[in-house]
Design an enzyme around this catalytic site. Structure first.
Site, PDB file in Angstrom:
ATOM      1  N   ASN A   1       9.903  46.029 -49.569  1.00  0.00           N
ATOM      2  CA  ASN A   1      11.229  45.555 -49.969  1.00  0.00           C
ATOM      3  C   ASN A   1      11.519  44.184 -49.360  1.00  0.00           C
ATOM      4  O   ASN A   1      11.886  43.236 -50.051  1.00  0.00           O
ATOM      5  CB  ASN A   1      12.313  46.546 -49.542  1.00  0.00           C
ATOM      6  CG  ASN A   1      12.154  47.909 -50.187  1.00  0.00           C
ATOM      7  OD1 ASN A   1      11.401  48.059 -51.134  1.00  0.00           O
ATOM      8  ND2 ASN A   1      12.855  48.896 -49.676  1.00  0.00           N
ATOM      9  N   ASP A   2      11.383  44.091 -48.026  1.00  0.00           N
ATOM     10  CA  ASP A   2      11.652  42.816 -47.355  1.00  0.00           C
ATOM     11  C   ASP A   2      10.558  41.795 -47.632  1.00  0.00           C
ATOM     12  O   ASP A   2      10.835  40.604 -47.821  1.00  0.00           O
ATOM     13  CB  ASP A   2      11.805  43.023 -45.848  1.00  0.00           C
ATOM     14  CG  ASP A   2      13.241  43.333 -45.452  1.00  0.00           C
ATOM     15  OD1 ASP A   2      14.161  42.821 -46.119  1.00  0.00           O
ATOM     16  OD2 ASP A   2      13.449  44.085 -44.487  1.00  0.00           O
TER      17      ASP A   2
ATOM     18  N   ARG B   1      10.372  54.423 -36.979  1.00  0.00           N
ATOM     19  CA  ARG B   1      10.606  52.980 -36.946  1.00  0.00           C
ATOM     20  C   ARG B   1      11.751  52.712 -35.972  1.00  0.00           C
ATOM     21  O   ARG B   1      12.803  53.357 -36.056  1.00  0.00           O
ATOM     22  CB  ARG B   1      10.984  52.460 -38.334  1.00  0.00           C
ATOM     23  CG  ARG B   1      11.262  50.954 -38.368  1.00  0.00           C
ATOM     24  CD  ARG B   1      11.551  50.466 -39.774  1.00  0.00           C
ATOM     25  NE  ARG B   1      12.830  50.944 -40.293  1.00  0.00           N
ATOM     26  CZ  ARG B   1      13.236  50.793 -41.551  1.00  0.00           C
ATOM     27  NH1 ARG B   1      12.441  50.188 -42.418  1.00  0.00           N
ATOM     28  NH2 ARG B   1      14.399  51.245 -41.939  1.00  0.00           N
TER      29      ARG B   1
ATOM     30  N   HIS C   1      22.031  51.620 -48.197  1.00  0.00           N
ATOM     31  CA  HIS C   1      21.769  52.718 -47.266  1.00  0.00           C
ATOM     32  C   HIS C   1      22.309  54.057 -47.763  1.00  0.00           C
ATOM     33  O   HIS C   1      21.775  55.115 -47.439  1.00  0.00           O
ATOM     34  CB  HIS C   1      22.349  52.350 -45.905  1.00  0.00           C
ATOM     35  CG  HIS C   1      21.823  51.029 -45.426  1.00  0.00           C
ATOM     36  ND1 HIS C   1      22.576  49.894 -45.424  1.00  0.00           N
ATOM     37  CD2 HIS C   1      20.582  50.663 -45.046  1.00  0.00           C
ATOM     38  CE1 HIS C   1      21.835  48.882 -45.018  1.00  0.00           C
ATOM     39  NE2 HIS C   1      20.627  49.317 -44.791  1.00  0.00           N
TER      40      HIS C   1
ATOM     41  N   ARG D   1      17.363  40.326 -52.079  1.00  0.00           N
ATOM     42  CA  ARG D   1      17.286  41.554 -52.879  1.00  0.00           C
ATOM     43  C   ARG D   1      18.668  42.108 -53.213  1.00  0.00           C
ATOM     44  O   ARG D   1      18.808  42.943 -54.107  1.00  0.00           O
ATOM     45  CB  ARG D   1      16.463  42.611 -52.144  1.00  0.00           C
ATOM     46  CG  ARG D   1      17.100  43.135 -50.876  1.00  0.00           C
ATOM     47  CD  ARG D   1      16.134  44.013 -50.103  1.00  0.00           C
ATOM     48  NE  ARG D   1      16.773  44.682 -48.992  1.00  0.00           N
ATOM     49  CZ  ARG D   1      16.120  45.348 -48.053  1.00  0.00           C
ATOM     50  NH1 ARG D   1      14.816  45.432 -48.108  1.00  0.00           N
ATOM     51  NH2 ARG D   1      16.778  45.949 -47.077  1.00  0.00           N
TER      52      ARG D   1
ATOM     53  N   CYS E   1       5.329  51.506 -47.297  1.00  0.00           N
ATOM     54  CA  CYS E   1       6.454  52.448 -47.234  1.00  0.00           C
ATOM     55  C   CYS E   1       7.691  51.954 -47.973  1.00  0.00           C
ATOM     56  O   CYS E   1       8.767  52.518 -47.809  1.00  0.00           O
ATOM     57  CB  CYS E   1       6.807  52.757 -45.782  1.00  0.00           C
ATOM     58  SG  CYS E   1       7.355  51.320 -44.846  1.00  0.00           S
TER      59      CYS E   1
END
Length: 755
Positions: free
Chosen positions: A632-633, A510, A367, A643, A680
């Protein structure tokens, strides 16, 4: 103490007097070896200094031939002295010449000496040299005598670290402390930064090594250890996250070490040799670091981090210094170096003085990376042991594009990177010239380039890059940087600020995506066997509907009179989306009933990141207003590869048949029902990956601001029909030879498509 005329305290007092004399560095070293030899009843005392080229040089001696000084050299691991430097451990022998590592140096005249005792000169776990005593008669050196040498070596370490020896270094030579290092980590945020090291958690520099009153120092040590234990106990019991990257399980490990009796015993023994409490902590941790740093077992190396943390906390407890660097003293070209860091901590620093960030922990999807990209700061993560290799103020270069970090670079290396930074600046200027050109391929296919955001600092980039919209606004960052759960009014103010900043473009919010690796500082962390598959994102929102309702209500109020897009993360079934959608529509109706203006056009979408949706695409596309793929997920779930696990995160290629087929299925489902589909994840901002996505049907990509220019340049040079035809046989099984990535790269290079 047998074999000593005055014990460690007398020796330390004498050495302190020597250190205070206004003499040359060579004269000081010569005096030091005389004092040590006298105190230890040794016929020889010698100091060897480690050079940056891994060569040990004799710098001073009492007892060996004087002409050998600055003449005798050896490699690390050569001879007994080299063995000590290589292992960073003491060595005591009653028959030195019988040891297999013994290396005879005729110029020293040491053949007359049977007994040998040497200790490494350590600082921060790094070997700076070796201190040796020798005797003609066979002699068994006691543990206490070895302790005296180790304590004395600390003074020599500070003398070397101070730079005092620079005046007697041979031309072209340097001590190991000034050695250049070229390290490699993970590219987190692009850019090249040249500057000087600022440690996020600065080490305490111990200036006073010799105790005035040993009993008083023992008392200070005991009080500081107890205060440290109490502080850690309180933090663990409250289950709080006390700072960047410091979670409950880390503190529990630190607490275990803080209550270890062996650790406290070693600290007290070091104080009893005549050291201050601070010097004792540094001495014990330096020895521990030297031993564990050479371990290959990842578990033991991880424990080194915990022990470093514990020692650092204790030193700050003893000195009363703040654990985190003062932001007021930052230089204008600061490169932060940290073991780990949270987004709130990074935002506290002056972005105008920040040139880069280097992390021991923290990869592409961390993050702090999101905030760093918003700030335009180059970041390299997963750089092993970088905090132990740097000193505050060291010259450092961060290359966020390649994942390279240069510590104390040579003039030539620095010049090369300065030129690279200038080239990148010119390239960015070229991308800016593309700003107003339509996002269309050579054969006229429109691909909307959206921007990912998460903080207000991101928003000026929308206009700068001419992004089609904010394709993803991560609302959880507001919650992660706050000290308490944000009130509805605070959430409303943030969302309205975002919408007001881009009045002519849509914004896709989101909903709160927390849980797993995204922990809020003020919420207890749940103990889950596999957090990535646990209670997170929309699952929390549906189980705690009041939390989801308050966020949705704030968004709906902020979007009054304009188009508003909201999407729900980690949706695994159609039923979950239906439930979330019903809550959103209920809140919109509530606002209307109470006289509040709502959005003129409300669109509710779903993030495709759980593979179960791949088997209900037709239904989810029909129910949602739009889809956004969280690559990513989705990738980590498709490949069952965490990851954040370094052992498996790079094992699978995103440009492989299973991943691309899954992504193509989502894109085609959207096309079939005329519903917008964007991607995204980080994948969309990488040129080669973006080329593949365009080829399989994606007409919307959302990415970091810095990626929009390169992706637009790629799009303008691409014939979509041609690349689509090229990719088709690679995905349908007709072409099984070689990797898709290599073949697509070759295709692009042959056609001059910029990557």
């Amino acid at each position: 103490m047998r074999g000593s005329l005055g014990g460690p305290r007398l020796l330390l007092r004498r050495l302190r007097e020597v250190m205070a004399k206004p003499v040359s560095a060579q004269a000081r070293l010569d005096d030091i070896v005389v004092q040590i030899a006298f105190n230890m009843v040794a016929e020889v005392c010698s100091v060897y200094v480690l050079h940056a080229d891994s060569r040990l040089e004799l710098y001073a001696t009492e007892g060996l031939k004087r002409e050998a000084v600055h003449l005798t050299t050896m490699r690390v691991d050569e001879g007994l002295v080299g063995l000590i430097a290589a292992k960073a451990e003491p060595l005591a022998l009653s028959d030195a010449q019988g040891h297999p590592a013994f290396s005879y140096r005729p110029e020293t005249g040491e053949e007359a000496y049977q007994s040998f005792c040497g200790v490494p000169i350590l600082r921060g776990g790094n070997t700076l040299g070796v201190l040796v005593v020798q005797n003609k008669a066979r002699r068994i050196y006691s543990e206490e005598e070895i302790e005296v040498l180790q304590t004395t070596a600390m003074l020599l370490a500070e003398m070397i670290a101070s730079g005092e020896l620079q005046s007697i270094l041979p031309p072209g030579s340097d001590t190991v402390l000034n050695q250049s290092h070229a390290l490699r980590g993970v590219s987190v945020a692009e850019g090249v930064g040249l500057g000087h090291v600022v440690l996020h958690e600065p080490r305490v520099i111990v200036r006073k090594l010799v105790a005035e009153n040993v009993d008083k120092e023992v008392e200070r040590l005991d009080e500081a250890v107890q205060a440290l234990r109490d502080a850690i106990d309180r933090l663990v019991d409250r289950g709080e996250q006390v700072g960047p990257g410091e979670h409950r399980e880390v503190l529990q490990t630190v607490r275990m070490f803080a209550h270890d009796r062996g650790w406290l015993r070693r600290l007290r023994e070091a104080v009893m040799t005549g050291l201050t409490a601070e010097a004792a902590v540094e001495r014990v941790q330096s020895d521990t670091r030297a031993k564990l740093h050479r371990q290959t077992d990842p578990y033991l190396r991880e424990r080194l981090h915990d022990l470093d943390d514990l020692a650092n906390r204790l030193l700050h407890q003893l000195t009363g210094q703040e654990l985190v660097a003062s932001h007021d003293s930052m230089p204008d070209n600061a490169v932060l170096v940290a073991r780990s860091m949270g987004p709130a901590a990074l935002l506290d620093y002056d972005r105008h003085r920040l040139r880069g960030l280097v992390l021991e922990d923290g990869g592409l999807t961390s993050h702090v990376a999101i905030v760093a990209r918003a700030l335009g700061v180059p970041v390299v993560g997963d750089v092993a042991n970088v905090t132990s290799l740097v000193e505050p103020g060291d010259a450092i270069i961060v290359d966020g594009g390649t994942g390279e970090v240069q510590i104390r670079p040579t003039v030539e290396v620095e010049a090369a990177y300065a030129e690279k930074a200038r080239l990148r600046a010119r390239r960015q200027e070229q991308y800016r010239t593309l700003r107003d050109l339509p996002s269309r391929s050579r054969d006229g296919v429109a691909v909307d380039l959206h921007m990912n955001a998460g903080v207000l600092l991101d928003l000026p980039h929308v206009t700068e890059t001419n992004a089609a919209s904010i394709g993803l606004f991560r609302t959880e960052l507001l919650f992660m940087v706050a000290s308490r759960f944000p009130r509805a009014t605070q959430q409303y103010a943030l969302y309205k600020s975002v919408l007001d900043a881009v009045p002519d473009r849509p914004v896709t919010f989101r909903t709160l995506d927390i849980g797993g690796d995204k922990i809020l500082p003020y919420m207890p962390r749940l103990e889950e066997e596999n957090p990535a598959l646990g209670w997170r994102a929309i699952r929390i929102g549906l189980d705690r509907p009041a939390l989801l309702r308050s966020q949705l209500r704030a968004m709906l109020r902020a979007g009054a009179g304009r188009e508003l897009r909201i999407m729900f993360p980690m949706v695994a079934t159609l039923a979950e989306f239906d439930e979330a959608r019903a809550i959103a529509l209920h809140e919109a109706a509530w606002l209307q009933r109470h006289g509040h203006e709502g959005p003129s056009d409300l669109k509710l979408g779903v993030m495709v990141e759980v593979p179960s949706l791949l088997w209900q695409l037709d239904e989810i596309v029909a129910a949602a207003d739009f889809l956004s793929v969280g690559s990513n997920d989705l990738a980590q779930y498709i490949f069952a590869a965490d990851r954040d696990n370094k052992r498996v995160s790079g094992r699978f290629d995103l440009l492989s048949v299973p991943m691309l087929r899954a992504l193509a299925a989502v894109a085609q489902a959207g096309i079939a029902q005329n519903k917008p589909v964007t991607l995204c994840g980080e994948m969309g901002g990488k040129p080669l990956e973006a080329l593949a996505l365009i080829a399989i049907g994606y007409r919307g990509l959302s990415m970091a601001p810095s990626s929009i220019g390169p992706i637009k340049a790629l799009l303008l040079a691409t014939d979509v029909a041609e690349v689509s035809a090229f990719m088709a046989p690679l995905l349908d099984g007709r072409d099984r030879g070689g990797a898709i990535r290599d073949k697509l790269r070759g295709f692009a290079e042959e056609r001059g498509i910029p990557l």
